[in-house]
Design a protein around this motif. Sequence first.
Motif, PDB file in Angstrom:
ATOM      1  N   LEU A 128       9.558  38.142 -54.208  1.00 21.84           N
ATOM      2  CA  LEU A 128       9.564  37.283 -53.034  1.00 21.84           C
ATOM      3  C   LEU A 128      10.835  37.478 -52.219  1.00 21.84           C
ATOM      4  O   LEU A 128      10.786  37.556 -50.983  1.00 21.84           O
ATOM      5  N   ALA A 129      11.966  37.555 -52.881  1.00 16.15           N
ATOM      6  CA  ALA A 129      13.225  37.783 -52.164  1.00 16.15           C
ATOM      7  C   ALA A 129      13.188  39.111 -51.427  1.00 16.15           C
ATOM      8  O   ALA A 129      13.664  39.220 -50.288  1.00 16.15           O
ATOM      9  N   SER A 130      12.611  40.138 -52.059  1.00 18.10           N
ATOM     10  CA  SER A 130      12.495  41.444 -51.411  1.00 18.10           C
ATOM     11  C   SER A 130      11.592  41.376 -50.187  1.00 18.10           C
ATOM     12  O   SER A 130      11.898  41.948 -49.134  1.00 18.10           O
ATOM     13  N   VAL A 131      10.469  40.660 -50.310  1.00 20.89           N
ATOM     14  CA  VAL A 131       9.535  40.517 -49.188  1.00 20.89           C
ATOM     15  C   VAL A 131      10.202  39.787 -48.026  1.00 20.89           C
ATOM     16  O   VAL A 131      10.162  40.230 -46.870  1.00 20.89           O
ATOM     17  N   LEU A 132      10.833  38.656 -48.300  1.00 24.27           N
ATOM     18  CA  LEU A 132      11.448  37.865 -47.232  1.00 24.27           C
ATOM     19  C   LEU A 132      12.641  38.586 -46.614  1.00 24.27           C
ATOM     20  O   LEU A 132      12.965  38.378 -45.437  1.00 24.27           O
ATOM     21  N   ASP A 192       7.442  47.368 -51.480  1.00 21.33           N
ATOM     22  CA  ASP A 192       7.902  48.743 -51.725  1.00 21.33           C
ATOM     23  C   ASP A 192       9.372  48.773 -52.134  1.00 21.33           C
ATOM     24  O   ASP A 192       9.794  49.617 -52.931  1.00 21.33           O
ATOM     25  N   SER A 193      10.157  47.846 -51.573  1.00 21.65           N
ATOM     26  CA  SER A 193      11.597  47.827 -51.842  1.00 21.65           C
ATOM     27  C   SER A 193      11.941  47.116 -53.146  1.00 21.65           C
ATOM     28  O   SER A 193      13.064  47.239 -53.645  1.00 21.65           O
ATOM     29  N   PHE A 194      10.985  46.368 -53.675  1.00 21.36           N
ATOM     30  CA  PHE A 194      11.232  45.580 -54.885  1.00 21.36           C
ATOM     31  C   PHE A 194      11.581  46.463 -56.075  1.00 21.36           C
ATOM     32  O   PHE A 194      10.918  47.458 -56.362  1.00 21.36           O
TER      33      PHE A 194
END
Length: 465
Positions: free
Chosen positions: A127-131, A317-319
Amino acid sequence: MKPMTIHQIASFAEGVIYKDVTDENLISHVTIDSRQCRKGSIFIPLKGSNWDGHHFIKDAAKQGATACFFEPDVISGDAIPEGITGIAVNDCQKALENMAMNYRNQFDIPVISITGSNGKTTTKDMLASVLSSHYQVLKNPGNYNNHIGLPLSIMALNENHQIAVLEMGMSGPGEISLLSKIARPDYAIITNIGMAHVEKLGNRMNIANAKKEITDGLEKNGVLIINRDDDYYDYLKENTASDFQVEEVGLNTLSTCYAREIKDLGQKGFEFKTNLTGDFCFKVRQPGLHNVINALFAIRTGLMFELDPKDVQQGLDSFKPTGMRMEICRIQGADVVNDAYNANPDSMKAAVHFISKYPAKRKIAVLGDMYELGEYAEEAHREIGREIINQKIDYLITVGNMSDWMAEESKKLGMGHDKIIRTSDYVEAAAVLKKLIQKGDVVLLKASRVVALEKTIDVIGEGVQ
């Protein structure tokens, strides 16, 4: 951290400054480790069963700390070294909590809290990566999810942060309630209700009630997001205050946000669509169907923050998962799945199921003891033994005394005695595995944290790729 005067800190912590200071002495860093102190630091000397941080106040001063808390019944104010300002408090732990609670009130930003028996760290990181694709996000690092770590994480907020994503853990009742009241979340996520910590809580109903405490500090008209597929979905929804908006994620098509057209890519993860995003195809690069559920929490929350599906995917993708969670490395031509960070019955069954579908010549499960199960320990370990048979695992290497129940159950159900090897620790397990492992195998490493099963890799894995 936003710089604050010592007077502000003392007020927030409900403490008393031992000697007068000027407001030029600003605090910009909070730590419980004297070695991390520097100019602008306030040192919090917490006490444990075998240590007392008050013994390190002099070290904190030498490192350049600007201020420290202290408890007058432990040391007198006269014992505070020159050059460092002492703030007298009744209890350093409580003072840390009070300080964080009042500091959080200085920020008018959305706070998202996450708890659950399994998947909370992965969900937090996803979630942190998405936001982060659109916002400046604070998240608590690693396992900073308890009554010490969460307040310290909140004290790291600064003016640049636009959202905070905070994981909340617990080992007993009342703990998440405290954390929720400190953080005052606008959004709360409960990933699932499992058997973790059942030794202290007694049964899953008590675990559900403890996890539900995350709503104790949830803002009025806040959002609670829960797992529609979980056994305790109905209980959580029916026993949640009507002040909250309840959202659901899952594979169940009655969920607010559900996954459809799921394609299993094996060790490369999953592709799927959701009912809310039309024909857009999401991809998670982490194996295990449970990661689709974790991703759904991130997707639903991201959409509520008006992110485009492409931006959500950019975040997925960045997670990068926290270490020892379904990490796959190559050793001696075999794929080793390092999922050894921790274990409970639900997460262990999920991991066994994963390697059962893995395209490998032989499936080898190296499984250690699961702790904090109390009176359920024997049945929980035997259940894993049955799962070994059901998932047609080729070899079982057990590590520790309780995991003997896995071995007994697997043998009782027909697994050959030559396919079951019992060991006492990771060193013995590594010696067995080193002789057994072949090119084309898949090996699962899974156990509670205290077993330190990841060290098996260090023993057998010279030249890990």
